[in-house]
Design a protein around this motif. Structure first.
Motif, PDB file in Angstrom:
ATOM      1  N   GLU A   1      72.910 -10.537  29.968  1.00  0.00           N
ATOM      2  CA  GLU A   1      72.881 -11.270  28.689  1.00  0.00           C
ATOM      3  C   GLU A   1      74.014 -12.301  28.609  1.00  0.00           C
ATOM      4  OE1 GLU A   1      73.433  -7.448  28.174  1.00  0.00           O
ATOM      5  OE2 GLU A   1      71.610  -7.816  29.319  1.00  0.00           O
ATOM      6  N   ALA A   2      75.148 -11.932  29.191  1.00  0.00           N
ATOM      7  CA  ALA A   2      76.310 -12.824  29.086  1.00  0.00           C
ATOM      8  C   ALA A   2      76.139 -14.081  29.935  1.00  0.00           C
ATOM      9  CB  ALA A   2      77.560 -12.068  29.527  1.00  0.00           C
ATOM     10  N   LEU A   3      75.176 -14.042  30.835  1.00  0.00           N
ATOM     11  CA  LEU A   3      75.028 -15.183  31.738  1.00  0.00           C
ATOM     12  C   LEU A   3      74.137 -16.286  31.170  1.00  0.00           C
ATOM     13  CD1 LEU A   3      74.667 -13.503  35.232  1.00  0.00           C
ATOM     14  CD2 LEU A   3      76.507 -15.000  34.446  1.00  0.00           C
ATOM     15  N   VAL A   4      73.242 -15.907  30.263  1.00  0.00           N
ATOM     16  CA  VAL A   4      72.285 -16.906  29.775  1.00  0.00           C
ATOM     17  C   VAL A   4      73.045 -18.028  29.057  1.00  0.00           C
ATOM     18  CG1 VAL A   4      70.311 -17.319  28.258  1.00  0.00           C
ATOM     19  CG2 VAL A   4      70.428 -15.232  29.643  1.00  0.00           C
ATOM     20  N   GLY A   5      72.748 -19.246  29.433  1.00  0.00           N
ATOM     21  CA  GLY A   5      73.427 -20.405  28.837  1.00  0.00           C
ATOM     22  C   GLY A   5      74.662 -20.822  29.607  1.00  0.00           C
ATOM     23  N   LYS A   6      75.089 -19.981  30.544  1.00  0.00           N
ATOM     24  CA  LYS A   6      76.298 -20.297  31.295  1.00  0.00           C
ATOM     25  C   LYS A   6      75.973 -21.309  32.407  1.00  0.00           C
ATOM     26  CE  LYS A   6      79.861 -17.602  33.590  1.00  0.00           C
ATOM     27  NZ  LYS A   6      80.976 -18.382  33.118  1.00  0.00           N
ATOM     28  N   GLN A   7      76.935 -22.169  32.672  1.00  0.00           N
ATOM     29  CA  GLN A   7      76.732 -23.112  33.772  1.00  0.00           C
ATOM     30  C   GLN A   7      77.280 -22.526  35.068  1.00  0.00           C
ATOM     31  OE1 GLN A   7      77.700 -27.267  32.397  1.00  0.00           O
ATOM     32  NE2 GLN A   7      75.467 -27.209  32.546  1.00  0.00           N
ATOM     33  N   VAL A   8      76.572 -22.818  36.149  1.00  0.00           N
ATOM     34  CA  VAL A   8      76.955 -22.275  37.446  1.00  0.00           C
ATOM     35  C   VAL A   8      76.834 -23.378  38.499  1.00  0.00           C
ATOM     36  CG1 VAL A   8      76.324 -19.857  37.036  1.00  0.00           C
ATOM     37  CG2 VAL A   8      74.556 -21.486  37.720  1.00  0.00           C
ATOM     38  N   VAL A   9      77.466 -23.137  39.627  1.00  0.00           N
ATOM     39  CA  VAL A   9      77.315 -24.085  40.735  1.00  0.00           C
ATOM     40  C   VAL A   9      76.347 -23.470  41.744  1.00  0.00           C
ATOM     41  CG1 VAL A   9      78.466 -25.286  42.629  1.00  0.00           C
ATOM     42  CG2 VAL A   9      79.608 -25.038  40.420  1.00  0.00           C
ATOM     43  N   VAL A  10      75.338 -24.252  42.101  1.00  0.00           N
ATOM     44  CA  VAL A  10      74.273 -23.731  42.948  1.00  0.00           C
ATOM     45  C   VAL A  10      74.217 -24.531  44.256  1.00  0.00           C
ATOM     46  CG1 VAL A  10      71.767 -23.426  43.125  1.00  0.00           C
ATOM     47  CG2 VAL A  10      72.910 -23.083  40.923  1.00  0.00           C
ATOM     48  N   LEU A  11      74.115 -23.815  45.344  1.00  0.00           N
ATOM     49  CA  LEU A  11      73.789 -24.476  46.607  1.00  0.00           C
ATOM     50  C   LEU A  11      72.264 -24.539  46.639  1.00  0.00           C
ATOM     51  CD1 LEU A  11      74.531 -25.601  49.369  1.00  0.00           C
ATOM     52  CD2 LEU A  11      74.590 -23.278  50.239  1.00  0.00           C
ATOM     53  N   ALA A  12      71.734 -25.740  46.373  1.00  0.00           N
ATOM     54  CA  ALA A  12      70.303 -25.843  46.065  1.00  0.00           C
ATOM     55  C   ALA A  12      69.428 -25.994  47.301  1.00  0.00           C
ATOM     56  CB  ALA A  12      70.072 -27.018  45.118  1.00  0.00           C
ATOM     57  N   ASN A  13      70.000 -26.419  48.409  1.00  0.00           N
ATOM     58  CA  ASN A  13      69.129 -26.616  49.577  1.00  0.00           C
ATOM     59  C   ASN A  13      69.332 -25.545  50.653  1.00  0.00           C
ATOM     60  OD1 ASN A  13      71.629 -27.613  50.272  1.00  0.00           O
ATOM     61  ND2 ASN A  13      70.823 -29.302  51.525  1.00  0.00           N
ATOM     62  N   LEU A  14      69.627 -24.353  50.176  1.00  0.00           N
ATOM     63  CA  LEU A  14      69.727 -23.232  51.112  1.00  0.00           C
ATOM     64  C   LEU A  14      68.309 -22.738  51.410  1.00  0.00           C
ATOM     65  CD1 LEU A  14      71.670 -21.221  52.494  1.00  0.00           C
ATOM     66  CD2 LEU A  14      71.458 -19.800  50.464  1.00  0.00           C
ATOM     67  N   GLN A  15      68.108 -22.410  52.678  1.00  0.00           N
ATOM     68  CA  GLN A  15      66.792 -21.912  53.063  1.00  0.00           C
ATOM     69  C   GLN A  15      66.377 -20.748  52.156  1.00  0.00           C
ATOM     70  OE1 GLN A  15      67.082 -21.120  57.157  1.00  0.00           O
ATOM     71  NE2 GLN A  15      64.903 -21.358  57.519  1.00  0.00           N
ATOM     72  N   PRO A  16      65.206 -20.806  51.516  1.00  0.00           N
ATOM     73  CA  PRO A  16      64.804 -19.711  50.635  1.00  0.00           C
ATOM     74  C   PRO A  16      64.628 -18.411  51.422  1.00  0.00           C
ATOM     75  CG  PRO A  16      63.321 -21.597  50.405  1.00  0.00           C
ATOM     76  CD  PRO A  16      64.201 -21.879  51.575  1.00  0.00           C
ATOM     77  N   ARG A  17      64.864 -17.275  50.781  1.00  0.00           N
ATOM     78  CA  ARG A  17      64.580 -16.002  51.445  1.00  0.00           C
ATOM     79  C   ARG A  17      64.118 -14.988  50.413  1.00  0.00           C
ATOM     80  NH1 ARG A  17      69.096 -12.861  54.007  1.00  0.00           N
ATOM     81  NH2 ARG A  17      69.068 -14.512  55.551  1.00  0.00           N
ATOM     82  N   LYS A  18      63.476 -13.926  50.919  1.00  0.00           N
ATOM     83  CA  LYS A  18      62.997 -12.901  49.995  1.00  0.00           C
ATOM     84  C   LYS A  18      64.028 -11.795  49.893  1.00  0.00           C
ATOM     85  CE  LYS A  18      58.190 -13.016  49.209  1.00  0.00           C
ATOM     86  NZ  LYS A  18      56.862 -12.522  49.444  1.00  0.00           N
ATOM     87  N   ILE A  19      64.396 -11.445  48.680  1.00  0.00           N
ATOM     88  CA  ILE A  19      65.341 -10.353  48.482  1.00  0.00           C
ATOM     89  C   ILE A  19      64.666  -9.376  47.518  1.00  0.00           C
ATOM     90  CG2 ILE A  19      67.631  -9.728  47.622  1.00  0.00           C
ATOM     91  CD1 ILE A  19      68.492 -12.621  48.242  1.00  0.00           C
ATOM     92  N   PHE A  20      64.481  -8.153  47.960  1.00  0.00           N
ATOM     93  CA  PHE A  20      63.775  -7.159  47.154  1.00  0.00           C
ATOM     94  C   PHE A  20      62.404  -7.675  46.697  1.00  0.00           C
ATOM     95  CE2 PHE A  20      65.259  -3.058  45.531  1.00  0.00           C
ATOM     96  CZ  PHE A  20      66.290  -2.864  46.443  1.00  0.00           C
ATOM     97  N   GLY A  21      61.742  -8.359  47.585  1.00  0.00           N
ATOM     98  CA  GLY A  21      60.396  -8.870  47.279  1.00  0.00           C
ATOM     99  C   GLY A  21      60.403 -10.090  46.382  1.00  0.00           C
ATOM    100  N   LEU A  22      61.605 -10.565  46.008  1.00  0.00           N
ATOM    101  CA  LEU A  22      61.657 -11.751  45.133  1.00  0.00           C
ATOM    102  C   LEU A  22      62.138 -12.940  45.952  1.00  0.00           C
ATOM    103  CD1 LEU A  22      63.431 -10.091  42.083  1.00  0.00           C
ATOM    104  CD2 LEU A  22      61.049 -10.862  42.164  1.00  0.00           C
ATOM    105  N   ARG A  23      61.502 -14.084  45.732  1.00  0.00           N
ATOM    106  CA  ARG A  23      61.908 -15.280  46.470  1.00  0.00           C
ATOM    107  C   ARG A  23      63.171 -15.852  45.829  1.00  0.00           C
ATOM    108  NH1 ARG A  23      59.753 -19.285  49.863  1.00  0.00           N
ATOM    109  NH2 ARG A  23      60.075 -21.388  49.087  1.00  0.00           N
ATOM    110  N   SER A  24      64.196 -15.972  46.619  1.00  0.00           N
ATOM    111  CA  SER A  24      65.452 -16.518  46.105  1.00  0.00           C
ATOM    112  C   SER A  24      65.637 -17.917  46.668  1.00  0.00           C
ATOM    113  CB  SER A  24      66.621 -15.616  46.531  1.00  0.00           C
ATOM    114  OG  SER A  24      67.812 -16.134  45.976  1.00  0.00           O
TER     115      SER A  24
END
Ligand code: MSP
Length: 656
Positions: free
Chosen positions: A602-625
């Motif tokens: 809950e505390a994270l919603v609305g928060k700004q973060v820095v994202v490495l956006a062009n990292l090769q996608p991978r599946k973690i726990f069946g979820l695409r990250s």
């Protein structure tokens, strides 16, 4: 009087298929002619193929084809390539066409009759690779100084053009016309060459040795030297001797674009030929550098890299055009890299331009403007600097392009785009609209006008995408030329596109680094205080921790952007993981991050973060990250702390 701009590319040998070097010069010609069109000039653009000579004859023989059949087949690859790169020449010339053969034979006859061509016996070292004679002292280790290939000793009777006569006139002309040969260092190179005594030029080849050429009109036993034939294409294409009115329209308002490899043939041979024919000299020769890979000139087969031309299929032709024009300083060499191309796409096209366009049009649709260009109310002090920047842009672009600084013209245009991005962040129309829709409408009007100006001024480089952008901001007319590009001409009430996504971001995936990257949990942690590192190493970068240097290109390949967390929730049965949806401005990304022990969702919603956006996608726990959040790991407590900008910034803003 109307300005005329005639631009040519070298005509390319049909001994092989087109490659990125050919594409660069031809795209440059297309871009320049489109800019000159915007300036209001009448333009003519010619490219084509060089079909005679030994190289082509050998290539045909290798395929077991008659040279004409070989040329008919090969020229197609060039002719058909240009439309796929959105290049639109007015003429495509082939040197085997009768219109050209007639001009070459007439030029030879005129010069022969004037005593400018004579016969003499010559003996010396001949290099079949570059089709010319060398003196003993020219040779390097007994081989051709230009190609490194073997040379043969030949004694031959041939025809010669009295080129030496023109040495002084040429020097005087270059001296008195500072913008004749550009850039300046190439001009100096030509002057340097002309400090040595200029030899006459051998312009024939005995038919017994080479039959694939234009026969000399005064001696059937010889064919014309390929360069003497090829250079004349520039006047054939505009109707020399056959259509005087057309010829006078375009000649000498010509700019020859050439690679630095063919400086002497153009700036010395061609000018001497024109002088001997009593024709005026071209206005400009503009010599560009080479695209290199690993310090080697790029050409057809490079083995270790993908065919750069195929990148047009992967990323789209206009991304390739943009990259080639933006990343080469005209006149200097540049290093070609797919990572840099992707970085340009992501930062300039997707992020700055595309993202602004999609945000502004979205705000228009969300506001009470009926999905149309809002009314432009009175401009305020906070609007004025940005309006001035928009209005001043066309002059800046024109000045830079006329000085052959295409990359800078593009950069200035993007600066204004960034300026508008900042203007939106500062004036906050998305907030203002709640209390003052008219004021928010004025801000959006300014932004739409800015986008229209940027689209028009980028049209030479990205013609189709610019047209789409013009449509999207509600401009239905033709692409405005500079004299007709005026702030305020965009009509209020004109429909604005609902959803626009001009340039998708791309992830660049190179071979992963071999030295075991840690398994990604969607978050990276630093190992030492004050240091961040990516848990995976995209773009083939060495680990960013400390040991290996990264190159600028490698750093540039990292697409670091600010995002705003829109959704955060725990991943069932995974103690450490949170599933986040992060707003990156133009899109929303799902990222699975190993930060559940450190952050409440809950505390994270609305928060700004820095994202490495062009990292090769991978599946973690069946979820695409799709991407990674950056965080520092406290060296003492081990607590993770997410990195964030220290003031709010628009989602999608670049970190770098
Ligand atoms: N047929 C001659 C030109 C005759 S013009 C009257 C010729 N042909 S070529 O097929 O070899 O093309 C050379 C041209 O291709 C260069 O001048 C340049 O325009 C372009 N390039 C080839 N390789 C290149 C790079 N690696 N980088 C940039 N352009 C280069 O020479």
């Amino acid at each position: 009087m109307v300005e005329r701009f005639y631009v040519t590319t070298p005509i390319y040998y049909v001994n092989d298929r087109p490659h990125i070097g050919h594409a660069y010069t031809t795209i440059l010609a297309d871009v320049l002619r489109r800019y000159y069109r915007l300036f209001g000039a009448e333009t003519f653009f010619v490219t084509g193929v060089d079909e005679h000579g030994q190289k082509v004859e050998q290539a045909a023989r290798k395929r077991g084809l008659d040279p004409q059949a070989h040329c008919d087949d090969m020229q197609r690859h060039f002719r058909d390539l240009w439309p796929t790169l959105h290049v639109e020449p007015d003429d495509f010339i082939r040197t085997t066409e009768p219109r050209h053969v007639r001009v070459v034979q007439r030029a030879l006859q005129v010069l022969y009759d004037k005593g400018e061509i004579y016969q003499k016996e010559y003996e010396g070292w001949y290099s079949p690779a570059v089709e010319r004679f060398w003196t003993e002292k020219d040779l390097v280790d007994g081989r051709c100084p230009e190609s490194g290939a073997e040379v043969v000793y030949l004694k031959e009777k041939n025809y010669w053009f009295r080129m030496s006569r023109y040495q002084q006139r040429l020097v005087d002309y270059i001296d008195s016309h500072p913008d004749f040969i550009l850039p300046e260092h190439r001009r100096n190179e030509v002057l340097g060459f002309l400090r040595e005594p200029l030899q006459d030029l051998c312009i024939s080849r005995p038919r017994s040795r080479l039959s694939w050429g234009i026969p000399l009109p005064f001696d059937e036993d010889y064919v014309t030297y390929v360069w003497f034939d090829a250079l004349l294409n520039y006047v054939t294409a505009v109707g020399l001797w056959e259509d005087p009115q057309r010829f006078d329209t375009w000649w000498p308002a010509v700019t020859h674009l050439i690679g630095k490899d063919i400086l002497t043939t153009h700036c010395v041979y061609w000018n001497a030929m024109l002088m001997a024919l009593d024709l005026p000299l071209p206005r400009h020769f503009v010599a560009h550098g080479w695209w290199l890979v690993d310090d080697t000139k790029m050409s057809k087969s490079l083995g270790n890299v993908v065919d750069p031309l195929s990148l047009k299929d992967r990323y789209g032709p206009e991304v390739l055009r943009y990259y080639l024009m933006r990343d080469m300083v005209l006149g200097l060499d540049a290093t070609f890299s797919e990572a840099a191309l992707v970085a340009r796409n992501n930062s300039d096209l997707a992020n700055d331009f595309g993202n602004l366009l999609s945000r502004v049009t979205r705000m228009v649709h969300r506001g009470p403007y009926g999905g149309a260009v809002p009314e432009r109310g009175e401009l305020r002090a906070d609007d004025e600097p940005v309006v001035a920047a928009i209005e001043g842009l066309k002059e800046t672009v024109e000045r830079l392009v006329r000085a052959w600084k295409v990359h800078q013209a593009i950069e200035e245009t993007m600066q204004v785009v960034r300026r508008i991005n900042k203007y939106i962040a500062d004036t906050q129309p998305f907030r203002v609209v709640k209390t003052d829709a008219a004021r928010a409408g004025t801000i959006l009007y300014v932004a739409l006008e800015g986008l229209r100006h940027a689209a028009a001024l980028l049209w030479p480089v990205i013609p189709h995408k610019s047209r789409e952008a013009l449509d999207a901001v509600g401009w239905r007319g033709d692409v405005p030329t500079l004299p007709t590009l005026r702030f305020g001409d965009l009509q209020s009430g004109s429909p604005v596109a609902g959803r626009v996504r001009l340039f998708p971001r791309h992830a660049f995936e190179e071979q992963p680094a071999s030295h075991g990257a840690p398994a990604s949990t969607g978050v990276s942690a630093a190992t030492k205080p004050g240091e961040t590192k990516a848990a995976q190493t995209p773009a083939g970068a060495e680990s960013a921790s400390s040991k290996a240097m990264v190159t600028w290109d490698q750093f540039d390949a990292l697409d670091l952007v600010v995002g705003t967390v829109a959704v955060a929730e725990r991943v069932p049965k995974a103690r450490k993981l949170l599933r986040l949806e992060v707003d990156l401005g133009s899109e929303r990304r799902q990222i699975v991050a190993g930060i559940a022990a450190h952050y409440d969702p809950e505390a994270l919603v609305g928060k700004q973060v820095v994202v490495l956006a062009n990292l090769q996608p991978r599946k973690i726990f069946g979820l695409r990250s799709q991407g990674m959040l950056l965080a520092a790991e406290d060296a003492e407590s081990g607590k993770l702390s997410l990195l964030a900008p220290d003031a709010p910034v628009a989602p999608g803003s670049r970190v770098g």
